[in-house]
Design a protein around this motif. Structure first.
Motif, PDB file in Angstrom:
ATOM      1  N   ALA A  56      -7.329  -2.131   0.799  1.00 20.10           N
ATOM      2  CA  ALA A  56      -6.634  -3.218   1.504  1.00 20.10           C
ATOM      3  C   ALA A  56      -5.971  -4.173   0.504  1.00 20.10           C
ATOM      4  CB  ALA A  56      -7.600  -3.969   2.412  1.00 20.10           C
ATOM      5  N   ARG A  57      -6.661  -4.500  -0.581  1.00 19.03           N
ATOM      6  CA  ARG A  57      -6.062  -5.368  -1.608  1.00 19.03           C
ATOM      7  C   ARG A  57      -4.855  -4.680  -2.246  1.00 19.03           C
ATOM      8  NH1 ARG A  57     -11.570  -6.837  -2.243  1.00 19.03           N
ATOM      9  NH2 ARG A  57     -11.936  -5.319  -3.883  1.00 19.03           N
ATOM     10  N   TYR A  58      -4.977  -3.387  -2.497  1.00 18.97           N
ATOM     11  CA  TYR A  58      -3.842  -2.636  -3.046  1.00 18.97           C
ATOM     12  C   TYR A  58      -2.665  -2.667  -2.067  1.00 18.97           C
ATOM     13  CZ  TYR A  58      -0.877   1.144  -4.585  1.00 18.97           C
ATOM     14  OH  TYR A  58       0.220   1.878  -4.971  1.00 18.97           O
ATOM     15  N   GLN A  59      -2.938  -2.435  -0.794  1.00 20.81           N
ATOM     16  CA  GLN A  59      -1.878  -2.459   0.204  1.00 20.81           C
ATOM     17  C   GLN A  59      -1.198  -3.826   0.246  1.00 20.81           C
ATOM     18  OE1 GLN A  59      -4.486  -1.028   3.303  1.00 20.81           O
ATOM     19  NE2 GLN A  59      -3.345   0.893   3.455  1.00 20.81           N
ATOM     20  N   GLN A  60      -1.987  -4.898   0.156  1.00 21.33           N
ATOM     21  CA  GLN A  60      -1.408  -6.242   0.121  1.00 21.33           C
ATOM     22  C   GLN A  60      -0.478  -6.394  -1.072  1.00 21.33           C
ATOM     23  OE1 GLN A  60      -5.087  -8.548   0.382  1.00 21.33           O
ATOM     24  NE2 GLN A  60      -4.320  -9.447   2.290  1.00 21.33           N
ATOM     25  N   SER A  61      -0.846  -5.819  -2.217  1.00 17.47           N
ATOM     26  CA  SER A  61       0.002  -5.919  -3.402  1.00 17.47           C
ATOM     27  C   SER A  61       1.339  -5.211  -3.196  1.00 17.47           C
ATOM     28  CB  SER A  61      -0.713  -5.358  -4.638  1.00 17.47           C
ATOM     29  OG  SER A  61      -0.703  -3.942  -4.654  1.00 17.47           O
ATOM     30  N   LEU A  62       1.359  -4.237  -2.278  1.00 20.85           N
ATOM     31  CA  LEU A  62       2.592  -3.526  -1.951  1.00 20.85           C
ATOM     32  C   LEU A  62       3.402  -4.237  -0.874  1.00 20.85           C
ATOM     33  CD1 LEU A  62       1.274   0.159  -1.667  1.00 20.85           C
ATOM     34  CD2 LEU A  62       2.456  -0.895  -3.611  1.00 20.85           C
ATOM     35  N   GLY A  63       2.808  -5.251  -0.254  1.00 19.58           N
ATOM     36  CA  GLY A  63       3.459  -5.914   0.868  1.00 19.58           C
ATOM     37  C   GLY A  63       3.273  -5.150   2.167  1.00 19.58           C
ATOM     38  N   ALA A  64       2.298  -4.238   2.174  1.00 16.22           N
ATOM     39  CA  ALA A  64       2.008  -3.432   3.365  1.00 16.22           C
ATOM     40  C   ALA A  64       0.852  -4.060   4.140  1.00 16.22           C
ATOM     41  CB  ALA A  64       1.640  -2.007   2.945  1.00 16.22           C
ATOM     42  N   ALA A  65       0.703  -3.641   5.376  1.00 12.88           N
ATOM     43  CA  ALA A  65      -0.419  -4.098   6.186  1.00 12.88           C
ATOM     44  C   ALA A  65      -1.718  -3.640   5.522  1.00 12.88           C
ATOM     45  CB  ALA A  65      -0.329  -3.531   7.597  1.00 12.88           C
ATOM     46  N   PRO A  66      -2.673  -4.557   5.313  1.00 10.58           N
ATOM     47  CA  PRO A  66      -3.921  -4.207   4.638  1.00 10.58           C
ATOM     48  C   PRO A  66      -4.932  -3.553   5.578  1.00 10.58           C
ATOM     49  CG  PRO A  66      -3.894  -6.542   5.119  1.00 10.58           C
ATOM     50  CD  PRO A  66      -2.566  -5.995   5.565  1.00 10.58           C
ATOM     51  N   THR A  67      -4.683  -2.299   5.923  1.00 12.18           N
ATOM     52  CA  THR A  67      -5.554  -1.587   6.866  1.00 12.18           C
ATOM     53  C   THR A  67      -6.806  -1.033   6.199  1.00 12.18           C
ATOM     54  OG1 THR A  67      -4.493   0.547   6.509  1.00 12.18           O
ATOM     55  CG2 THR A  67      -3.550  -0.872   8.234  1.00 12.18           C
ATOM     56  N   GLY A  68      -6.736  -0.789   4.887  1.00 16.97           N
ATOM     57  CA  GLY A  68      -7.844  -0.140   4.199  1.00 16.97           C
ATOM     58  C   GLY A  68      -7.810   1.373   4.326  1.00 16.97           C
ATOM     59  N   TYR A  69      -6.785   1.895   4.964  1.00 20.34           N
ATOM     60  CA  TYR A  69      -6.610   3.338   5.157  1.00 20.34           C
ATOM     61  C   TYR A  69      -5.274   3.727   4.546  1.00 20.34           C
ATOM     62  CZ  TYR A  69     -10.554   3.120   8.287  1.00 20.34           C
ATOM     63  OH  TYR A  69     -11.812   2.933   8.798  1.00 20.34           O
ATOM     64  N   LEU A  70      -5.281   4.652   3.603  1.00 19.22           N
ATOM     65  CA  LEU A  70      -4.087   5.005   2.854  1.00 19.22           C
ATOM     66  C   LEU A  70      -3.160   5.956   3.588  1.00 19.22           C
ATOM     67  CD1 LEU A  70      -5.827   5.540  -0.579  1.00 19.22           C
ATOM     68  CD2 LEU A  70      -4.102   3.788  -0.087  1.00 19.22           C
ATOM     69  N   LEU A  71      -1.875   5.701   3.442  1.00 14.62           N
ATOM     70  CA  LEU A  71      -0.830   6.633   3.866  1.00 14.62           C
ATOM     71  C   LEU A  71      -0.470   7.499   2.664  1.00 14.62           C
ATOM     72  CD1 LEU A  71       1.466   4.152   5.812  1.00 14.62           C
ATOM     73  CD2 LEU A  71      -0.227   5.735   6.773  1.00 14.62           C
ATOM     74  N   HIS A  72       0.159   8.637   2.926  1.00 13.08           N
ATOM     75  CA  HIS A  72       0.549   9.530   1.834  1.00 13.08           C
ATOM     76  C   HIS A  72       1.400   8.799   0.804  1.00 13.08           C
ATOM     77  CE1 HIS A  72      -1.062  13.186   3.542  1.00 13.08           C
ATOM     78  NE2 HIS A  72      -0.460  12.934   4.689  1.00 13.08           N
ATOM     79  N   SER A  73       2.354   8.014   1.253  1.00 10.40           N
ATOM     80  CA  SER A  73       3.240   7.313   0.319  1.00 10.40           C
ATOM     81  C   SER A  73       2.466   6.330  -0.551  1.00 10.40           C
ATOM     82  CB  SER A  73       4.356   6.600   1.071  1.00 10.40           C
ATOM     83  OG  SER A  73       3.814   5.646   1.971  1.00 10.40           O
ATOM     84  N   GLN A  74       1.427   5.715   0.002  1.00  3.73           N
ATOM     85  CA  GLN A  74       0.627   4.771  -0.768  1.00  3.73           C
ATOM     86  C   GLN A  74      -0.225   5.497  -1.810  1.00  3.73           C
ATOM     87  OE1 GLN A  74      -1.312   2.832   2.499  1.00  3.73           O
ATOM     88  NE2 GLN A  74       0.376   1.393   2.795  1.00  3.73           N
ATOM     89  N   ILE A  75      -0.743   6.656  -1.456  1.00  2.64           N
ATOM     90  CA  ILE A  75      -1.502   7.450  -2.428  1.00  2.64           C
ATOM     91  C   ILE A  75      -0.579   7.874  -3.564  1.00  2.64           C
ATOM     92  CG2 ILE A  75      -2.783   9.594  -2.827  1.00  2.64           C
ATOM     93  CD1 ILE A  75      -3.688   9.367   0.129  1.00  2.64           C
ATOM     94  N   ASP A  76       0.606   8.361  -3.217  1.00  2.00           N
ATOM     95  CA  ASP A  76       1.566   8.770  -4.241  1.00  2.00           C
ATOM     96  C   ASP A  76       1.884   7.616  -5.178  1.00  2.00           C
ATOM     97  OD1 ASP A  76       1.719  11.352  -3.221  1.00  2.00           O
ATOM     98  OD2 ASP A  76       3.538  10.949  -2.064  1.00  2.00           O
TER      99      ASP A  76
END
Length: 103
Positions: A56-76
């Protein structure tokens, strides 16, 4: 400590790519999150509450919704940021479309 994120209502859990992640890549995700200072737990491939908070913290750093569940693009994106992860990009060698059609 922040509570572990929960999948938001109305979001299909299948939209998260985690069912596709093999155990070695799960450990690598945790390692890269640790390298970024986002995760301090065991590198065991188990996405428990600590890993969810780190995601979720990583997603926030991307400006994405902090769901805590990764999308393929976020893993990449996460794996591309780490020299440790570079040799193990094979998991994303197939073209995958995000559930929202963005890629």
């Amino acid at each position: 400590a922040d509570p572990a994120p929960r999948m938001p209502r109305g979001i299909d859990p299948a939209a998260a790519s985690e069912p596709d992640i093999d155990p070695a890549t799960r450990q690598l995700v945790q390692q890269v999150l640790a390298e970024r200072g986002l995760y301090a737990g065991a590198i065991d491939g188990v996405f428990g509450s600590g890993t969810r908070r780190a995601i979720a913290r990583y997603q926030q750093s991307l400006g994405a919704a902090p769901t805590g569940y990764l999308l393929h693009s976020q893993i990449d994106a996460l794996l591309a940021e780490s020299a440790t992860a570079a040799p193990l990009q094979a998991w994303s060698s197939e073209v995958r479309a995000e559930p929202d059609g963005s890629g």
